[in-house]
Design a protein around this motif. Structure first.
Motif, mmCIF file in Angstrom:
data_model
loop_
_atom_site.group_PDB
_atom_site.id
_atom_site.type_symbol
_atom_site.label_atom_id
_atom_site.label_comp_id
_atom_site.label_asym_id
_atom_site.label_seq_id
_atom_site.Cartn_x
_atom_site.Cartn_y
_atom_site.Cartn_z
ATOM 1 N N ALA A 2 -6.184 -32.143 4.284
ATOM 2 C CA ALA A 2 -4.765 -31.934 4.564
ATOM 3 C C ALA A 2 -4.608 -30.678 5.410
ATOM 4 O O ALA A 2 -5.507 -29.838 5.473
ATOM 5 N N THR A 3 -3.454 -30.554 6.077
ATOM 6 C CA THR A 3 -3.138 -29.314 6.792
ATOM 7 C C THR A 3 -2.216 -28.477 5.922
ATOM 8 O O THR A 3 -1.153 -28.945 5.496
ATOM 9 N N HIS A 61 -10.009 -28.528 3.672
ATOM 10 C CA HIS A 61 -8.666 -28.642 4.253
ATOM 11 C C HIS A 61 -8.586 -27.806 5.529
ATOM 12 O O HIS A 61 -9.340 -26.855 5.710
ATOM 13 N N ASP A 85 1.079 -30.617 5.970
ATOM 14 C CA ASP A 85 1.276 -31.471 4.792
ATOM 15 C C ASP A 85 1.874 -30.699 3.628
ATOM 16 O O ASP A 85 2.510 -31.275 2.746
ATOM 17 N N VAL A 116 8.450 -30.978 3.566
ATOM 18 C CA VAL A 116 7.124 -31.021 2.923
ATOM 19 C C VAL A 116 7.175 -30.141 1.671
ATOM 20 O O VAL A 116 7.990 -29.229 1.573
ATOM 21 N N LEU A 174 0.245 -31.527 -2.906
ATOM 22 C CA LEU A 174 0.008 -32.516 -1.844
ATOM 23 C C LEU A 174 0.203 -33.928 -2.368
ATOM 24 O O LEU A 174 0.676 -34.818 -1.657
#
Length: 393
Positions: free
Chosen positions: A4-5, A32, A101, A122, A391
């Motif tokens: 994920a970012t 990540h 994310d 987010v 997340l």
């Protein structure tokens, strides 16, 4: 869990950036992609975690941490004003950042992180690097005075509310306390927090997220089997105390200690002669010195307090402002060291306190207990687990 970012946002202040570095490093280690918006001053330590630096400039850069006002008492209105200006500047610089994310941002001052997370829709995880407040315990109950009806505050509240409305954010009270976050990661163990057991509802006390700060360089004590090491540092913000440094230097020569003294921006020429058993630095690689220290004279900022406790070093706290006074009182209450009032410290009082905490068996036991509490809190892995859970939300 896939990659994920994770976008990090923190104010340009050591006490807010340093506590996040261990988490950034752990998320990178887990595969990540981590981006971290920060200024030139902090770019190197952020890059060391493996995060990608997103360069920004701060409206308070150059003035040092001391220009960042306190978030309580009489300073509150100025603090909100300074922070509103910084927030507008950061949002202007970050407006075309790609959507991550999840956002990880400072809870006390990272308003732009809060607004961006909302804009991007987010989840957000907040890092709180100091004592937190609720209806059972708050800084304002004992350490600060603040008049919510003062015209200056009311005017500021209107300005802030108007700004938040324009950003589509929640009301001021909910906004400032971070109610929209999935979780608030408090970077101290619950045992150190006043009324710690009353903080439920999305507060997770993960303890300090200590990350090796190799960019600071190493440090080793002089000679084999030498003198015990005393670290003296008043932190990065409220450290303009030449008379205190002169007291240390003037009295260290005949003491059986190797003294490592950090003086920040003080005028070195005005401090007088430096005895052979003292080394003077503007800044020291604090973690490297604490690894060897027998005692730590500190301003009791939360970052330094946690770092001292991590290495089980007895503390002599000399708090410089309200938040540090609260930390210092907690150090004394929990038996982790001693507290000296900052006004007019004599050599006698200083060295008596240093010798006392260094030789006190009970303090050593309490330090071992607190170290156990920190380990149990889970540190960077627990914090990274929380981000990964966010997340999944």
């Amino acid at each position: 869990m896939g990659m994920a970012t994770v976008a990090f946002f923190a104010p340009a202040a050591a006490g807010h950036v340093n506590p996040t570095l261990g988490l950034a490093a752990e998320l990178v280690r887990r595969g990540h992609r981590v981006t971290y918006a920060t200024t030139g001053t902090y770019a190197e330590r952020v890059a060391e975690t493996g995060a990608e630096v997103v360069p920004v400039t701060s409206t308070w850069e150059g003035g040092g941490d001391a220009d960042i006002p306190q978030f309580h008492g009489r300073e509150l209105v100025r603090a909100m004003d300074v922070l509103l200006k910084e927030t507008k500047s950061m949002l202007a610089q970050l407006h075309d950042t790609e959507r991550p994310d999840v956002v990880v941002h400072d809870g006390t001052m990272g308003w732009w992180g809060r607004i961006l997370a909302r804009r991007w829709q987010v989840p957000s995880v907040e890092t709180w690097p100091n004592l937190v407040s609720n209806e059972h315990w708050a800084m304002s109950q004992k350490y600060t005075t603040f008049n919510p009806l003062s015209p200056a505050f009311l005017l500021m509240a209107v300005r802030l509310s108007r700004f938040l409305k324009k950003q589509g954010a929640e009301g001021m009270q909910a906004f400032m306390s971070g109610d929209a976050a999935v979780v608030r990661l408090v970077t101290l163990p619950r045992a150190f927090q006043y009324a710690g057991e009353t903080f439920t509802d999305r507060y997770e006390f993960v303890g300090p997220l200590i990350n090796e700060r190799n960019y600071q360089g190493g440090w080793a004590p002089a000679g084999k089997g030498g003198l015990p090491v005393l670290l003296v540092s008043l932190g990065t913000a409220y450290n303009d105390r030449p008379e205190f440094y002169r007291t240390v230097l003037g009295s260290a020569a005949d003491r059986p200690w190797q003294v490592v003294l950090a003086v920040g921006g003080a005028d070195l020429d005005a401090l007088g002669p430096v005895p052979a058993n003292v080394e003077v630095h503007r800044q020291v690689p604090q973690l490297a010195v604490l690894r060897h220290a027998r005692a730590f004279v500190t301003h009791a900022g939360m970052g330094s307090t946690m770092e001292g406790l991590h290495f089980e070093v007895p503390l002599v706290a000399i708090p410089q402002m309200a938040e540090q006074r609260a930390n210092a009182d907690r150090i004394a209450e929990l038996g982790l060291g001693a507290v000296l009032p900052p006004e007019g410290i004599t050599a006698d009082a200083l060295w008596t306190a240093v010798e006392r905490v260094a030789g006190d068996e009970r303090i050593r036991e309490r330090l071992a207990w607190m170290r156990g509490e920190m380990t149990a809190a889970g540190g960077a892995p627990a914090a990274a687990d929380a981000v990964e859970r966010a997340l999944g939300n």
